[in-house]
Write a protein that holds these residues in place. Structure first.
Motif, PDB file in Angstrom:
ATOM      1  N   UNK A   5       0.811  -1.223   0.000  1.00 25.25           N
ATOM      2  CA  UNK A   5       0.000   0.000   0.000  1.00 25.25           C
ATOM      3  C   UNK A   5       0.843   1.270   0.000  1.00 25.25           C
ATOM      4  N   UNK A   6       1.884   1.310   0.814  1.00 22.92           N
ATOM      5  CA  UNK A   6       2.714   2.519   0.898  1.00 22.92           C
ATOM      6  C   UNK A   6       3.457   2.782  -0.404  1.00 22.92           C
ATOM      7  N   UNK A   7       3.980   1.734  -1.017  1.00 28.21           N
ATOM      8  CA  UNK A   7       4.689   1.901  -2.293  1.00 28.21           C
ATOM      9  C   UNK A   7       3.719   2.365  -3.371  1.00 28.21           C
ATOM     10  N   UNK A   8       2.500   1.804  -3.373  1.00 33.69           N
ATOM     11  CA  UNK A   8       1.476   2.208  -4.337  1.00 33.69           C
ATOM     12  C   UNK A   8       1.131   3.683  -4.154  1.00 33.69           C
ATOM     13  N   UNK A   9       0.938   4.087  -2.888  1.00 32.90           N
ATOM     14  CA  UNK A   9       0.594   5.477  -2.602  1.00 32.90           C
ATOM     15  C   UNK A   9       1.701   6.419  -3.073  1.00 32.90           C
ATOM     16  N   UNK A  10       2.945   6.065  -2.813  1.00 32.96           N
ATOM     17  CA  UNK A  10       4.070   6.905  -3.236  1.00 32.96           C
ATOM     18  C   UNK A  10       4.150   7.000  -4.760  1.00 32.96           C
ATOM     19  N   UNK A  11       3.873   5.894  -5.445  1.00 33.80           N
ATOM     20  CA  UNK A  11       3.877   5.895  -6.910  1.00 33.80           C
ATOM     21  C   UNK A  11       2.787   6.821  -7.442  1.00 33.80           C
ATOM     22  N   UNK A  12       1.592   6.720  -6.881  1.00 40.99           N
ATOM     23  CA  UNK A  12       0.494   7.590  -7.316  1.00 40.99           C
ATOM     24  C   UNK A  12       0.826   9.052  -7.039  1.00 40.99           C
ATOM     25  N   UNK A  13       1.410   9.340  -5.867  1.00 38.34           N
ATOM     26  CA  UNK A  13       1.774  10.727  -5.540  1.00 38.34           C
ATOM     27  C   UNK A  13       2.729  11.298  -6.585  1.00 38.34           C
ATOM     28  N   UNK A  14       3.658  10.475  -7.066  1.00 39.15           N
ATOM     29  CA  UNK A  14       4.615  10.931  -8.079  1.00 39.15           C
ATOM     30  C   UNK A  14       3.937  11.195  -9.414  1.00 39.15           C
ATOM     31  N   UNK A  15       2.815  10.548  -9.672  1.00 37.25           N
ATOM     32  CA  UNK A  15       2.109  10.686 -10.947  1.00 37.25           C
ATOM     33  C   UNK A  15       1.024  11.764 -10.927  1.00 37.25           C
ATOM     34  N   UNK A  33     -12.738  11.287   1.370  1.00 33.93           N
ATOM     35  CA  UNK A  33     -12.420  12.707   1.472  1.00 33.93           C
ATOM     36  C   UNK A  33     -11.843  13.146   0.126  1.00 33.93           C
ATOM     37  N   UNK A  34     -12.304  14.293  -0.391  1.00 39.08           N
ATOM     38  CA  UNK A  34     -11.949  14.761  -1.733  1.00 39.08           C
ATOM     39  C   UNK A  34     -11.206  16.086  -1.688  1.00 39.08           C
ATOM     40  N   UNK A  35     -10.361  16.300  -2.684  1.00 36.30           N
ATOM     41  CA  UNK A  35      -9.641  17.560  -2.810  1.00 36.30           C
ATOM     42  C   UNK A  35      -9.098  17.731  -4.218  1.00 36.30           C
ATOM     43  N   UNK A  36      -8.481  18.878  -4.455  1.00 34.31           N
ATOM     44  CA  UNK A  36      -7.869  19.187  -5.743  1.00 34.31           C
ATOM     45  C   UNK A  36      -6.361  19.305  -5.548  1.00 34.31           C
ATOM     46  N   UNK A  37      -5.602  18.515  -6.314  1.00 40.56           N
ATOM     47  CA  UNK A  37      -4.151  18.615  -6.282  1.00 40.56           C
ATOM     48  C   UNK A  37      -3.749  19.834  -7.106  1.00 40.56           C
ATOM     49  N   UNK A  38      -3.020  20.771  -6.480  1.00 39.16           N
ATOM     50  CA  UNK A  38      -2.675  22.028  -7.156  1.00 39.16           C
ATOM     51  C   UNK A  38      -1.194  22.118  -7.500  1.00 39.16           C
ATOM     52  N   UNK A  39      -0.459  21.033  -7.334  1.00 45.03           N
ATOM     53  CA  UNK A  39       0.963  21.016  -7.656  1.00 45.03           C
ATOM     54  C   UNK A  39       1.823  21.282  -6.438  1.00 45.03           C
ATOM     55  N   UNK A  40       3.122  21.023  -6.578  1.00 40.86           N
ATOM     56  CA  UNK A  40       4.112  21.261  -5.534  1.00 40.86           C
ATOM     57  C   UNK A  40       3.758  20.584  -4.210  1.00 40.86           C
ATOM     58  N   UNK A  80      -9.519  28.800   5.060  1.00 39.78           N
ATOM     59  CA  UNK A  80     -10.285  30.021   4.853  1.00 39.78           C
ATOM     60  C   UNK A  80     -11.743  29.609   4.717  1.00 39.78           C
ATOM     61  N   UNK A  81     -12.531  29.825   5.744  1.00 41.63           N
ATOM     62  CA  UNK A  81     -13.934  29.449   5.691  1.00 41.63           C
ATOM     63  C   UNK A  81     -14.144  27.964   5.483  1.00 41.63           C
ATOM     64  N   UNK A  82     -13.260  27.135   5.982  1.00 42.59           N
ATOM     65  CA  UNK A  82     -13.379  25.686   5.840  1.00 42.59           C
ATOM     66  C   UNK A  82     -12.575  25.114   4.694  1.00 42.59           C
ATOM     67  N   UNK A  83     -12.091  25.951   3.787  1.00 40.62           N
ATOM     68  CA  UNK A  83     -11.268  25.471   2.681  1.00 40.62           C
ATOM     69  C   UNK A  83      -9.820  25.479   3.139  1.00 40.62           C
ATOM     70  N   UNK A  84      -9.139  24.335   2.947  1.00 48.19           N
ATOM     71  CA  UNK A  84      -7.817  24.128   3.516  1.00 48.19           C
ATOM     72  C   UNK A  84      -6.775  23.897   2.429  1.00 48.19           C
ATOM     73  N   UNK A  85      -5.563  24.416   2.656  1.00 44.32           N
ATOM     74  CA  UNK A  85      -4.414  24.086   1.818  1.00 44.32           C
ATOM     75  C   UNK A  85      -3.461  23.282   2.694  1.00 44.32           C
ATOM     76  N   UNK A  86      -3.220  22.032   2.296  1.00 50.42           N
ATOM     77  CA  UNK A  86      -2.299  21.175   3.048  1.00 50.42           C
ATOM     78  C   UNK A  86      -1.402  20.425   2.071  1.00 50.42           C
ATOM     79  N   UNK A  87      -0.446  19.699   2.620  1.00 52.34           N
ATOM     80  CA  UNK A  87       0.355  18.798   1.790  1.00 52.34           C
ATOM     81  C   UNK A  87      -0.474  17.539   1.521  1.00 52.34           C
ATOM     82  N   UNK A  88      -0.032  16.742   0.571  1.00 51.98           N
ATOM     83  CA  UNK A  88      -0.743  15.515   0.217  1.00 51.98           C
ATOM     84  C   UNK A  88      -0.828  14.575   1.416  1.00 51.98           C
TER      85      UNK A  88
END
Length: 187
Positions: A5-15, A33-40, A80-88
């Motif tokens: 699972x961890x290797x799969x997750x890391x592979x997906x993160x790279x893609x 839980x859903x979000x938008x990947x914005x890069x970096x 900001x009003x419930x919208x969060x910016x975090x790392x993956x």
């Protein structure tokens, strides 16, 4: 040999690509839980209750800095009003990572039926940041009407919808799920 699972997750993160609608299971797949990947290494998402408190973030708060489980530079941990910016990693909170495929998933038939199109990756990212700074979700989080999936689909398509909420409403399970999550249903 199957990837763990961890290797799969890391592979997906790279893609991951800017503008990807990502999700991660919670409570053994009971919901996602859903979000938008914005890069970096950053994800913008609508957050519900503050972890460990059972309380929701105040909709009157404009910008605040909650405690997040990491110290990565990519993780601003601001909302900001419930919208969060975090790392993956903070977005995932130790769970699996999935990318929603709008062309091959069940969502595609919903989009076609309602004449909804998918925005370009740059438009998706721009909208996610715009919604963060505009405090569009100042009313906070609502399980059925304004959740993280509503936010992600709005950024991705310009239309706010949640397949999870539609399913819960259709099955009449919303109130049972609410009480189950609160721990008030006895088995």
């Amino acid at each position: 040999m199957e990837m763990d699972k961890e290797a799969r997750k890391e592979t997906i993160k790279e893609l991951l690509k800017k503008g990807d609608h990502i999700c991660s299971e919670r409570l053994n797949g009971l919901f996602y839980h859903h979000g938008i990947y914005v890069g970096h290494g950053r994800v913008i998402h609508l957050s519900g209750p503050i972890r460990g408190t059972g309380k929701f973030r105040s909709s009157s708060s404009f910008v605040s800095t909650p405690r997040w489980p990491c110290s990565q530079k990519a993780c601003q941990g601001i909302f900001c009003g419930g919208i969060v910016i975090t790392c993956v990693d903070c977005f995932l909170d130790g769970h699996s990572l999935y990318v929603i495929d709008y062309e091959c998933s069940k969502v595609s038939s919903f989009l076609e039926k309602h004449d909804i199109s998918v925005k370009s990756p740059d438009e998706v990212v721009d909208l996610a940041y715009a919604e963060f700074y505009r405090k569009i979700n100042s009313d906070g989080y609502h399980l059925l009407n304004r959740n993280c999936e509503h936010f992600a689909t709005y950024c991705k398509t310009g239309e706010s919808f949640s397949m999870q909420s539609l399913w819960l409403k259709a099955e009449g399970l919303a109130s049972r799920l609410f009480f189950l999550l609160l721990g008030t249903i006895r088995g």
